[in-house]
Design an enzyme around this catalytic site. Structure first.
Site, PDB file in Angstrom:
ATOM      1  N   GLU A 100       0.561  10.963   5.075  1.00 29.34           N
ATOM      2  CA  GLU A 100       0.322   9.520   4.954  1.00 29.34           C
ATOM      3  C   GLU A 100       1.589   8.774   4.522  1.00 29.34           C
ATOM      4  OE1 GLU A 100      -3.667   8.609   3.812  1.00 29.34           O
ATOM      5  OE2 GLU A 100      -2.935   7.113   2.401  1.00 29.34           O
ATOM      6  N   ASP A 156       0.822  -1.211   0.000  1.00 31.82           N
ATOM      7  CA  ASP A 156       0.000   0.000   0.000  1.00 31.82           C
ATOM      8  C   ASP A 156       0.856   1.262   0.000  1.00 31.82           C
ATOM      9  OD1 ASP A 156      -2.795   0.494  -0.295  1.00 31.82           O
ATOM     10  OD2 ASP A 156      -2.752   1.558   1.612  1.00 31.82           O
ATOM     11  N   GLU A 184     -11.161   6.135  -2.031  1.00 31.75           N
ATOM     12  CA  GLU A 184     -11.119   6.586  -0.631  1.00 31.75           C
ATOM     13  C   GLU A 184     -12.240   5.950   0.186  1.00 31.75           C
ATOM     14  OE1 GLU A 184      -8.359   7.756  -0.104  1.00 31.75           O
ATOM     15  OE2 GLU A 184      -8.179   9.917  -0.380  1.00 31.75           O
ATOM     16  N   GLU A 200      -9.781  -3.272  -5.821  1.00 31.81           N
ATOM     17  CA  GLU A 200      -9.669  -3.269  -4.361  1.00 31.81           C
ATOM     18  C   GLU A 200      -9.737  -4.698  -3.818  1.00 31.81           C
ATOM     19  OE1 GLU A 200      -8.972  -0.982  -2.109  1.00 31.81           O
ATOM     20  OE2 GLU A 200      -8.956   0.778  -3.379  1.00 31.81           O
TER      21      GLU A 200
END
Ligand code: HMH
Length: 237
Positions: free
Chosen positions: A104, A63, A156, A226
């Protein structure tokens, strides 16, 4: 004559859907795929505390690379908002999201370090390469703002819904994973996703049939990617 009246009815139904909000219509229509992305076995294993920590480390490392590719996608969306949007407020919402991405990336580096994962040695896996390829295709100036903002919202929103589920009342998420879950599961991130959803709905309301179709296909493509991203983290490539 009959043909014409059924066409009219179809037009009317479409107008109704747009008024309701296309996102809500699509969430209902594609519920099982959406649940597949937001209630994946990996997420459920975090929530019930049975997670294999190696899966978590794989996810973390992969990620990190994904988020690095997400930044230029966000930048391309910002340009589209500036050029194409009918409302100047969109730029602030997207810019806010971009600003959080800097934090992040630092967080990913710190978290990886904590788990003994070296971010400079991570090799992207097939599902990650594929998902980043989708992001790159969406960066093209030929992709309309409406399509790109729909994808951005979906990307998101999947994380928001997934990780919020891990910190709900009654969840047994291991304490050392709670901070990760809170990053995307927190209320402020939820509000940000709501703002994105509102923008997407507003744009979709004004979109042509062709644009609507493209946005829906892209939404589905995000959800599929995803699911594959979670699968990859669990080791089933
Ligand atoms: C794979 N999807 C993936 N990674 C993320 N960090 C997000 C969505 C949310 O930004």
């Amino acid at each position: 004559m009959k043909q014409k009246s059924s066409e009219k009815m179809e037009e009317k139904a479409k107008a109704e859907e747009k008024k309701m909000g296309m996102i809500e219509v699509w969430l209902r229509k594609h519920r099982s795929l959406y649940n597949g992305a937001t209630r994946h076995p990996l997420i459920l294993s975090i929530r019930d505390g049975t997670i294999n920590i190696d899966c978590f480390k794989t996810w973390l490392a992969q990620d990190y690379l994904f988020v690095r590719a997400f930044v230029p996608f966000a930048a391309s969306l910002l340009i589209k908002a500036w050029k194409e949007s009918d409302e100047s407020g969109d730029v602030e919402v997207i810019l806010g999201g971009m600003a959080s991405l800097e934090d992040e990336i630092s967080w990913f580096k710190r978290e990886a370090n904590k788990w003994g994962v070296s971010v400079s040695d991570v090799v992207p896996q097939r599902a990650n390469v594929k998902y980043c390829g989708l992001l790159e295709s969406l960066m093209s100036p030929e992709v309309e703002y409406t399509v790109a903002i729909t994808a951005f919202w979906a990307i998101e929103a999947v994380y928001q819904e997934s990780f919020a589920h891990c910190i709900e009342e009654g969840s047994k998420t291991p304490p050392e994973l709670k901070e990760t879950c809170a990053r995307w599961g927190n209320e402020a991130f939820g509000n940000y996703c709501q703002s994105l959803q509102k923008i997407a709905n507003r744009r979709l309301q004004k979109a042509s049939d062709e644009e609507l179709k493209k946005a829906e296909v892209t939404f589905l493509s995000v959800l599929e990617n995803e699911v594959e991203f979670w699968n990859m983290s669990r080791g089933n490539v």
